[in-house]
Design a protein around this motif. Structure first.
Motif, PDB file in Angstrom:
ATOM      1  N   LEU A  40     -29.994 -23.877 -87.334  1.00 32.68           N
ATOM      2  CA  LEU A  40     -31.056 -22.973 -86.893  1.00 32.68           C
ATOM      3  C   LEU A  40     -32.090 -22.763 -87.993  1.00 32.68           C
ATOM      4  CD1 LEU A  40     -32.036 -21.220 -84.539  1.00 32.68           C
ATOM      5  CD2 LEU A  40     -30.675 -19.345 -85.480  1.00 32.68           C
ATOM      6  N   VAL A  41     -31.628 -22.584 -89.210  1.00 32.06           N
ATOM      7  CA  VAL A  41     -32.551 -22.404 -90.336  1.00 32.06           C
ATOM      8  C   VAL A  41     -33.341 -23.693 -90.583  1.00 32.06           C
ATOM      9  CG1 VAL A  41     -32.693 -21.976 -92.828  1.00 32.06           C
ATOM     10  CG2 VAL A  41     -31.244 -20.529 -91.392  1.00 32.06           C
ATOM     11  N   ALA A  42     -32.663 -24.832 -90.526  1.00 34.67           N
ATOM     12  CA  ALA A  42     -33.340 -26.114 -90.753  1.00 34.67           C
ATOM     13  C   ALA A  42     -34.426 -26.361 -89.707  1.00 34.67           C
ATOM     14  CB  ALA A  42     -32.332 -27.257 -90.747  1.00 34.67           C
ATOM     15  N   ALA A  43     -34.198 -25.933 -88.480  1.00 31.81           N
ATOM     16  CA  ALA A  43     -35.144 -26.168 -87.383  1.00 31.81           C
ATOM     17  C   ALA A  43     -36.004 -24.948 -87.083  1.00 31.81           C
ATOM     18  CB  ALA A  43     -34.376 -26.573 -86.126  1.00 31.81           C
ATOM     19  N   CYS A  81     -25.663 -29.399 -83.439  1.00 33.55           N
ATOM     20  CA  CYS A  81     -26.539 -28.228 -83.251  1.00 33.55           C
ATOM     21  C   CYS A  81     -28.003 -28.619 -83.434  1.00 33.55           C
ATOM     22  CB  CYS A  81     -26.156 -27.111 -84.219  1.00 33.55           C
ATOM     23  SG  CYS A  81     -24.608 -26.284 -83.823  1.00 33.55           S
ATOM     24  N   LEU A  82     -28.278 -29.453 -84.443  1.00 32.20           N
ATOM     25  CA  LEU A  82     -29.660 -29.906 -84.651  1.00 32.20           C
ATOM     26  C   LEU A  82     -30.170 -30.689 -83.451  1.00 32.20           C
ATOM     27  CD1 LEU A  82     -30.240 -31.150 -88.301  1.00 32.20           C
ATOM     28  CD2 LEU A  82     -31.297 -29.237 -87.127  1.00 32.20           C
ATOM     29  N   ASP A  83     -29.301 -31.538 -82.881  1.00 34.63           N
ATOM     30  CA  ASP A  83     -29.709 -32.312 -81.702  1.00 34.63           C
ATOM     31  C   ASP A  83     -30.108 -31.393 -80.553  1.00 34.63           C
ATOM     32  OD1 ASP A  83     -29.232 -34.631 -83.125  1.00 34.63           O
ATOM     33  OD2 ASP A  83     -27.309 -35.050 -82.150  1.00 34.63           O
ATOM     34  N   LYS A  84     -29.348 -30.317 -80.343  1.00 30.61           N
ATOM     35  CA  LYS A  84     -29.683 -29.352 -79.286  1.00 30.61           C
ATOM     36  C   LYS A  84     -31.045 -28.716 -79.548  1.00 30.61           C
ATOM     37  CE  LYS A  84     -24.911 -27.970 -78.415  1.00 30.61           C
ATOM     38  NZ  LYS A  84     -23.940 -26.891 -78.597  1.00 30.61           N
ATOM     39  N   LEU A  85     -31.283 -28.365 -80.816  1.00 32.76           N
ATOM     40  CA  LEU A  85     -32.534 -27.690 -81.178  1.00 32.76           C
ATOM     41  C   LEU A  85     -33.735 -28.625 -81.098  1.00 32.76           C
ATOM     42  CD1 LEU A  85     -31.104 -25.630 -84.146  1.00 32.76           C
ATOM     43  CD2 LEU A  85     -32.089 -24.662 -82.049  1.00 32.76           C
ATOM     44  N   THR A  86     -33.549 -29.879 -81.465  1.00 33.40           N
ATOM     45  CA  THR A  86     -34.686 -30.800 -81.437  1.00 33.40           C
ATOM     46  C   THR A  86     -34.977 -31.311 -80.034  1.00 33.40           C
ATOM     47  OG1 THR A  86     -33.254 -32.624 -82.141  1.00 33.40           O
ATOM     48  CG2 THR A  86     -34.498 -31.495 -83.859  1.00 33.40           C
ATOM     49  N   PHE A  89     -36.153 -26.807 -78.227  1.00 36.96           N
ATOM     50  CA  PHE A  89     -35.907 -25.750 -79.200  1.00 36.96           C
ATOM     51  C   PHE A  89     -35.526 -24.428 -78.544  1.00 36.96           C
ATOM     52  CE2 PHE A  89     -37.095 -22.325 -82.152  1.00 36.96           C
ATOM     53  CZ  PHE A  89     -36.280 -22.668 -83.213  1.00 36.96           C
ATOM     54  N   ALA A  90     -36.282 -23.988 -77.553  1.00 41.49           N
ATOM     55  CA  ALA A  90     -36.014 -22.684 -76.932  1.00 41.49           C
ATOM     56  C   ALA A  90     -34.640 -22.652 -76.272  1.00 41.49           C
ATOM     57  CB  ALA A  90     -37.098 -22.343 -75.922  1.00 41.49           C
ATOM     58  N   PHE A  91     -34.315 -23.680 -75.504  1.00 39.69           N
ATOM     59  CA  PHE A  91     -33.020 -23.732 -74.829  1.00 39.69           C
ATOM     60  C   PHE A  91     -31.901 -23.962 -75.842  1.00 39.69           C
ATOM     61  CE2 PHE A  91     -29.698 -25.882 -72.297  1.00 39.69           C
ATOM     62  CZ  PHE A  91     -29.465 -24.868 -71.382  1.00 39.69           C
ATOM     63  N   GLY A  92     -32.135 -24.856 -76.781  1.00 37.35           N
ATOM     64  CA  GLY A  92     -31.139 -25.140 -77.815  1.00 37.35           C
ATOM     65  C   GLY A  92     -30.816 -23.915 -78.645  1.00 37.35           C
ATOM     66  N   VAL A  96     -27.220 -22.304 -79.723  1.00 36.55           N
ATOM     67  CA  VAL A  96     -26.892 -22.188 -81.145  1.00 36.55           C
ATOM     68  C   VAL A  96     -26.611 -20.724 -81.507  1.00 36.55           C
ATOM     69  CG1 VAL A  96     -27.870 -22.463 -83.472  1.00 36.55           C
ATOM     70  CG2 VAL A  96     -28.053 -24.318 -81.815  1.00 36.55           C
ATOM     71  N   LEU A  97     -27.368 -19.809 -80.958  1.00 36.73           N
ATOM     72  CA  LEU A  97     -27.101 -18.382 -81.213  1.00 36.73           C
ATOM     73  C   LEU A  97     -25.749 -17.964 -80.620  1.00 36.73           C
ATOM     74  CD1 LEU A  97     -30.654 -16.840 -80.795  1.00 36.73           C
ATOM     75  CD2 LEU A  97     -29.288 -16.869 -82.892  1.00 36.73           C
ATOM     76  N   GLN A  98     -25.351 -18.590 -79.511  1.00 39.29           N
ATOM     77  CA  GLN A  98     -24.026 -18.309 -78.954  1.00 39.29           C
ATOM     78  C   GLN A  98     -22.931 -18.793 -79.908  1.00 39.29           C
ATOM     79  OE1 GLN A  98     -24.387 -20.218 -75.113  1.00 39.29           O
ATOM     80  NE2 GLN A  98     -24.978 -18.305 -74.106  1.00 39.29           N
ATOM     81  N   GLU A  99     -23.152 -19.939 -80.542  1.00 43.58           N
ATOM     82  CA  GLU A  99     -22.198 -20.441 -81.544  1.00 43.58           C
ATOM     83  C   GLU A  99     -22.110 -19.462 -82.715  1.00 43.58           C
ATOM     84  OE1 GLU A  99     -20.151 -23.338 -82.004  1.00 43.58           O
ATOM     85  OE2 GLU A  99     -20.446 -23.409 -79.840  1.00 43.58           O
ATOM     86  N   ILE A 100     -23.249 -18.986 -83.151  1.00 47.22           N
ATOM     87  CA  ILE A 100     -23.292 -18.034 -84.270  1.00 47.22           C
ATOM     88  C   ILE A 100     -22.540 -16.760 -83.892  1.00 47.22           C
ATOM     89  CG2 ILE A 100     -24.839 -16.534 -85.613  1.00 47.22           C
ATOM     90  CD1 ILE A 100     -26.854 -18.933 -85.571  1.00 47.22           C
TER      91      ILE A 100
END
Length: 151
Positions: A40-43, A81-86, A89-92, A96-100
């Motif tokens: 999340l921070v990287a993206a 996680c990066l793949d989901k975000l890239t 981004f909004a859906f990913g 990712v926040l659910q994982e956190i």
């Protein structure tokens, strides 16, 4: 003291606190939440270039606290996680926040996940507004007050 100097001192203190708690940070929830936070921070700005991906992956593999887990396992989870975000981004970010949020049940782990986000965000010398914003969102997902971390 300049803002940047205060931040560097704070990030250094957080890393020291994380190392002190290393033996308590061995759960799967902590592992998953930490990798999600790193991604999340990287993206945070909505994109991740190859050099940023490599830099964060290097930080993960050398972070003493994350040494409790196999490096290849961490890398795979980070990349997922990066793949989901890239991809979207909004859906990913929702996933990712659910994982956190998995680390929410143990306050020490939840705080450690936020601290890892801050350490990763500031590792390049600039904890920018986008990075601060996603770490602040992670605080809410973890039920932690952002002001506890000067966010």
């Amino acid at each position: 003291m300049a803002l940047w100097d205060r931040f560097k001192e704070s990030a250094s203190q957080m890393q020291t606190q994380l190392v002190a708690k290393k033996n308590d940070l061995k759960s799967g929830a902590f592992r998953d939440a930490s990798m999600a936070m790193c991604a999340l921070v990287a993206a945070a700005d909505g994109s991740v270039d190859a050099s940023e991906r490599q830099r964060v992956a290097q930080l993960i593999s050398t972070n003493e606290v994350l040494g409790n887990f196999p490096a290849e396992d961490l890398r795979r989870r980070f990349e997922d996680c990066l793949d989901k975000l890239t991809a979207d981004f909004a859906f990913g970010k929702v996933g990712v926040l659910q994982e956190i949020a998995k680390a929410k049940k143990k306050p020490a782990e939840a705080r450690a996940v936020v601290q890892i986000g801050i350490v990763i965000g500031g590792a390049d010398g600039d904890f920018d507004k986008d990075e601060r914003a996603v770490v602040r969102e992670a605080c809410f997902a973890l039920g932690l007050p952002p002001h506890e971390f000067d966010l």
